[in-house]
Write a protein that holds these residues in place. Structure first.
Motif, PDB file in Angstrom:
ATOM      1  N   ASN A  87      -1.712  -2.568 102.261  1.00 22.64           N
ATOM      2  CA  ASN A  87      -0.348  -2.668 101.605  1.00 22.64           C
ATOM      3  C   ASN A  87       0.383  -1.351 101.247  1.00 22.64           C
ATOM      4  OD1 ASN A  87      -2.030  -2.398  99.573  1.00 22.64           O
ATOM      5  ND2 ASN A  87      -0.812  -3.461  98.030  1.00 22.64           N
ATOM      6  N   LEU A  88       0.235  -0.270 101.772  1.00 21.07           N
ATOM      7  CA  LEU A  88       0.682   0.946 101.492  1.00 21.07           C
ATOM      8  C   LEU A  88       2.461   0.915 101.433  1.00 21.07           C
ATOM      9  CD1 LEU A  88      -0.006   3.991 100.390  1.00 21.07           C
ATOM     10  CD2 LEU A  88       0.279   4.571 102.687  1.00 21.07           C
ATOM     11  N   SER A  89       2.789   0.617 102.368  1.00 20.46           N
ATOM     12  CA  SER A  89       4.464   0.509 102.592  1.00 20.46           C
ATOM     13  C   SER A  89       5.011  -0.223 101.751  1.00 20.46           C
ATOM     14  CB  SER A  89       4.799   0.255 104.013  1.00 20.46           C
ATOM     15  OG  SER A  89       4.541  -1.136 104.352  1.00 20.46           O
ATOM     16  N   LYS A  90       4.342  -1.621 101.140  1.00 17.03           N
ATOM     17  CA  LYS A  90       4.727  -2.479 100.297  1.00 17.03           C
ATOM     18  C   LYS A  90       5.007  -1.673  98.653  1.00 17.03           C
ATOM     19  CE  LYS A  90       3.397  -6.363 103.000  1.00 17.03           C
ATOM     20  NZ  LYS A  90       2.253  -7.365 102.960  1.00 17.03           N
ATOM     21  N   ILE A  91       4.237  -0.784  98.459  1.00 17.62           N
ATOM     22  CA  ILE A  91       3.978  -0.030  97.233  1.00 17.62           C
ATOM     23  C   ILE A  91       5.318   0.860  97.000  1.00 17.62           C
ATOM     24  CG2 ILE A  91       2.702   1.419  95.664  1.00 17.62           C
ATOM     25  CD1 ILE A  91       0.314   0.499  97.121  1.00 17.62           C
ATOM     26  N   GLY A  92       5.834   1.298  98.229  1.00 15.90           N
ATOM     27  CA  GLY A  92       7.106   2.267  97.805  1.00 15.90           C
ATOM     28  C   GLY A  92       7.228   3.459  99.036  1.00 15.90           C
ATOM     29  N   THR A  93       8.073   4.190  98.941  1.00 16.59           N
ATOM     30  CA  THR A  93       8.554   5.190  99.765  1.00 16.59           C
ATOM     31  C   THR A  93       7.093   6.209  99.998  1.00 16.59           C
ATOM     32  OG1 THR A  93      10.539   5.258  99.318  1.00 16.59           O
ATOM     33  CG2 THR A  93       9.934   7.174 100.478  1.00 16.59           C
ATOM     34  N   VAL A  94       6.431   6.376 101.073  1.00 20.61           N
ATOM     35  CA  VAL A  94       5.521   7.181 101.243  1.00 20.61           C
ATOM     36  C   VAL A  94       5.873   8.617 101.894  1.00 20.61           C
ATOM     37  CG1 VAL A  94       3.266   7.345 102.623  1.00 20.61           C
ATOM     38  CG2 VAL A  94       4.183   5.040 101.934  1.00 20.61           C
ATOM     39  N   VAL A  95       5.232   9.448 101.034  1.00 18.90           N
ATOM     40  CA  VAL A  95       5.585  10.931 101.322  1.00 18.90           C
ATOM     41  C   VAL A  95       4.194  11.601 101.666  1.00 18.90           C
ATOM     42  CG1 VAL A  95       6.537  13.136 100.296  1.00 18.90           C
ATOM     43  CG2 VAL A  95       7.539  10.944  99.753  1.00 18.90           C
ATOM     44  N   ASP A 146       6.990   7.657 105.597  1.00 21.16           N
ATOM     45  CA  ASP A 146       8.242   7.694 105.511  1.00 21.16           C
ATOM     46  C   ASP A 146       8.948   9.016 105.833  1.00 21.16           C
ATOM     47  OD1 ASP A 146       8.502   4.630 105.440  1.00 21.16           O
ATOM     48  OD2 ASP A 146       7.935   5.063 103.173  1.00 21.16           O
ATOM     49  N   ILE A 147       8.379   9.985 105.233  1.00 19.78           N
ATOM     50  CA  ILE A 147       8.650  11.460 105.078  1.00 19.78           C
ATOM     51  C   ILE A 147       7.493  12.296 105.204  1.00 19.78           C
ATOM     52  CG2 ILE A 147       9.970  13.137 103.605  1.00 19.78           C
ATOM     53  CD1 ILE A 147      11.285  10.517 101.897  1.00 19.78           C
ATOM     54  N   THR A 148       7.712  13.250 105.923  1.00 18.25           N
ATOM     55  CA  THR A 148       6.653  14.421 106.019  1.00 18.25           C
ATOM     56  C   THR A 148       7.297  15.748 105.376  1.00 18.25           C
ATOM     57  OG1 THR A 148       5.446  13.075 107.993  1.00 18.25           O
ATOM     58  CG2 THR A 148       5.159  15.504 107.458  1.00 18.25           C
ATOM     59  N   ILE A 149       6.564  16.363 104.679  1.00 14.08           N
ATOM     60  CA  ILE A 149       6.878  17.574 103.981  1.00 14.08           C
ATOM     61  C   ILE A 149       5.877  18.499 104.414  1.00 14.08           C
ATOM     62  CG2 ILE A 149       7.380  18.853 102.045  1.00 14.08           C
ATOM     63  CD1 ILE A 149       9.526  16.694 102.058  1.00 14.08           C
ATOM     64  N   ASP A 150       5.871  19.454 105.216  1.00  7.09           N
ATOM     65  CA  ASP A 150       5.209  20.798 105.474  1.00  7.09           C
ATOM     66  C   ASP A 150       5.074  21.756 103.913  1.00  7.09           C
ATOM     67  OD1 ASP A 150       3.377  22.796 106.143  1.00  7.09           O
ATOM     68  OD2 ASP A 150       4.728  23.060 107.915  1.00  7.09           O
ATOM     69  N   VAL A 151       4.114  21.746 103.434  1.00  2.84           N
ATOM     70  CA  VAL A 151       4.052  22.250 102.104  1.00  2.84           C
ATOM     71  C   VAL A 151       3.468  23.876 102.418  1.00  2.84           C
ATOM     72  CG1 VAL A 151       3.622  20.180 100.861  1.00  2.84           C
ATOM     73  CG2 VAL A 151       1.498  21.517 101.730  1.00  2.84           C
ATOM     74  N   LYS A 161      11.447  19.532  94.642  1.00  4.28           N
ATOM     75  CA  LYS A 161      12.945  19.535  94.921  1.00  4.28           C
ATOM     76  C   LYS A 161      13.106  18.925  96.223  1.00  4.28           C
ATOM     77  CE  LYS A 161      14.865  23.283  92.292  1.00  4.28           C
ATOM     78  NZ  LYS A 161      14.103  24.641  91.939  1.00  4.28           N
ATOM     79  N   GLU A 162      12.272  19.307  97.255  1.00  4.52           N
ATOM     80  CA  GLU A 162      12.615  18.776  98.558  1.00  4.52           C
ATOM     81  C   GLU A 162      12.376  17.170  98.610  1.00  4.52           C
ATOM     82  OE1 GLU A 162      11.052  19.569 103.191  1.00  4.52           O
ATOM     83  OE2 GLU A 162      10.573  20.997 101.508  1.00  4.52           O
ATOM     84  N   ILE A 163      11.151  16.800  97.859  1.00  7.71           N
ATOM     85  CA  ILE A 163      10.792  15.379  97.764  1.00  7.71           C
ATOM     86  C   ILE A 163      12.021  14.656  97.243  1.00  7.71           C
ATOM     87  CG2 ILE A 163       9.447  13.704  96.831  1.00  7.71           C
ATOM     88  CD1 ILE A 163       7.112  15.756  97.288  1.00  7.71           C
ATOM     89  N   LEU A 164      12.462  15.008  96.099  1.00  6.55           N
ATOM     90  CA  LEU A 164      13.413  14.368  95.191  1.00  6.55           C
ATOM     91  C   LEU A 164      14.611  14.318  96.109  1.00  6.55           C
ATOM     92  CD1 LEU A 164      12.518  15.885  91.923  1.00  6.55           C
ATOM     93  CD2 LEU A 164      12.216  13.378  92.547  1.00  6.55           C
ATOM     94  N   LYS A 165      14.991  15.008  96.665  1.00  4.78           N
ATOM     95  CA  LYS A 165      16.189  15.321  97.590  1.00  4.78           C
ATOM     96  C   LYS A 165      16.260  14.137  98.646  1.00  4.78           C
ATOM     97  CE  LYS A 165      19.109  18.364 100.237  1.00  4.78           C
ATOM     98  NZ  LYS A 165      19.318  19.516 100.835  1.00  4.78           N
ATOM     99  N   LYS A 166      15.138  14.093  99.453  1.00  3.01           N
ATOM    100  CA  LYS A 166      14.751  13.307 100.541  1.00  3.01           C
ATOM    101  C   LYS A 166      14.756  11.849 100.063  1.00  3.01           C
ATOM    102  CE  LYS A 166      13.496  16.570 103.900  1.00  3.01           C
ATOM    103  NZ  LYS A 166      12.484  16.701 104.892  1.00  3.01           N
ATOM    104  N   VAL A 167      14.075  11.459  98.828  1.00  5.09           N
ATOM    105  CA  VAL A 167      13.939  10.291  98.483  1.00  5.09           C
ATOM    106  C   VAL A 167      15.054   9.389  97.805  1.00  5.09           C
ATOM    107  CG1 VAL A 167      11.358  10.143  98.496  1.00  5.09           C
ATOM    108  CG2 VAL A 167      12.770  10.706  96.366  1.00  5.09           C
ATOM    109  N   LYS A 168      16.067  10.279  97.311  1.00  2.00           N
ATOM    110  CA  LYS A 168      17.324   9.636  96.578  1.00  2.00           C
ATOM    111  C   LYS A 168      18.160   8.972  97.628  1.00  2.00           C
ATOM    112  CE  LYS A 168      16.217  11.169  92.280  1.00  2.00           C
ATOM    113  NZ  LYS A 168      16.248  10.948  91.044  1.00  2.00           N
TER     114      LYS A 168
END
Length: 168
Positions: A87-95, A146-151, A161-168
């Motif tokens: 149920n991962l996708s039902k919990i929220g936005t997956v980063v 839903d979003i991939t961030i190369d760290v 900052k990048e995550i907060l910008k992309k999920v808003k």
């Protein structure tokens, strides 16, 4: 607001990024491994040693159902295998926090308490097995995200900052 779920390989920095996001926002954070340790009153390492990985994965599924029903507007950092809950996708936005295995391994080794960091991760006890697991999981992480961030090469504050910008 939906939950934000951080997934990625163990040691990639999900917990560090979560703490930084909390500093930069009004979000509250939960960690699925911490919840499981509280439920069981024992460490993840002990759960693996005494009850096995399958038992641990069942606990993850139980936590995932609770998160889906009861938690909203929260930042959730997860264990490395949590991405498998149905149920991962039902919990929220997956980063997905992505990094090459060597980057993750070097990051752990560079930590002031590296020995403790490695002991805390049961699946990291055999480096070659961990490397293989990283390779196996990478495509799966990407698929469920839903979003991939190369760290790689980024400061924790920059990643947050990048995550907060992309999920808003």
């Amino acid at each position: 607001m939906k939950n934000i779920i951080l997934i990625g390989f163990m040691g990639v920095g999900k917990g560090s990024v979560a703490r930084e996001i909390v500093k930069q926002s009004d979000l509250v954070a939960l960690d699925t491994d911490d919840i499981i340790e509280s439920m069981e009153n024992r460490s993840i390492k002990k759960i693996f040693a005494e009850s096995g990985e399958e038992y641990f994965r069942a606990l993850e599924r139980k936590v995932a159902l609770w998160l889906q029903k009861e938690v909203d507007g929260t930042l959730i950092s997860t264990g490395g295998g949590f991405f498998k809950v149905p149920n991962l996708s039902k919990i929220g936005t997956v980063v997905y926090l992505s990094a090459p295995f060597e980057t993750i391994h070097n990051r752990i080794l560079a930590h002031p308490d590296a020995a403790k960091k490695l002991r805390k991760r049961p699946l990291f006890q055999d480096i070659e097995k961990a490397r293989k697991l990283h390779e196996e999981r990478a495509a799966h992480y990407k698929k469920v995200a839903d979003i991939t961030i190369d760290v790689s090469g980024k400061e924790i504050s920059e990643i947050a900052k990048e995550i907060l910008k992309k999920v808003k």
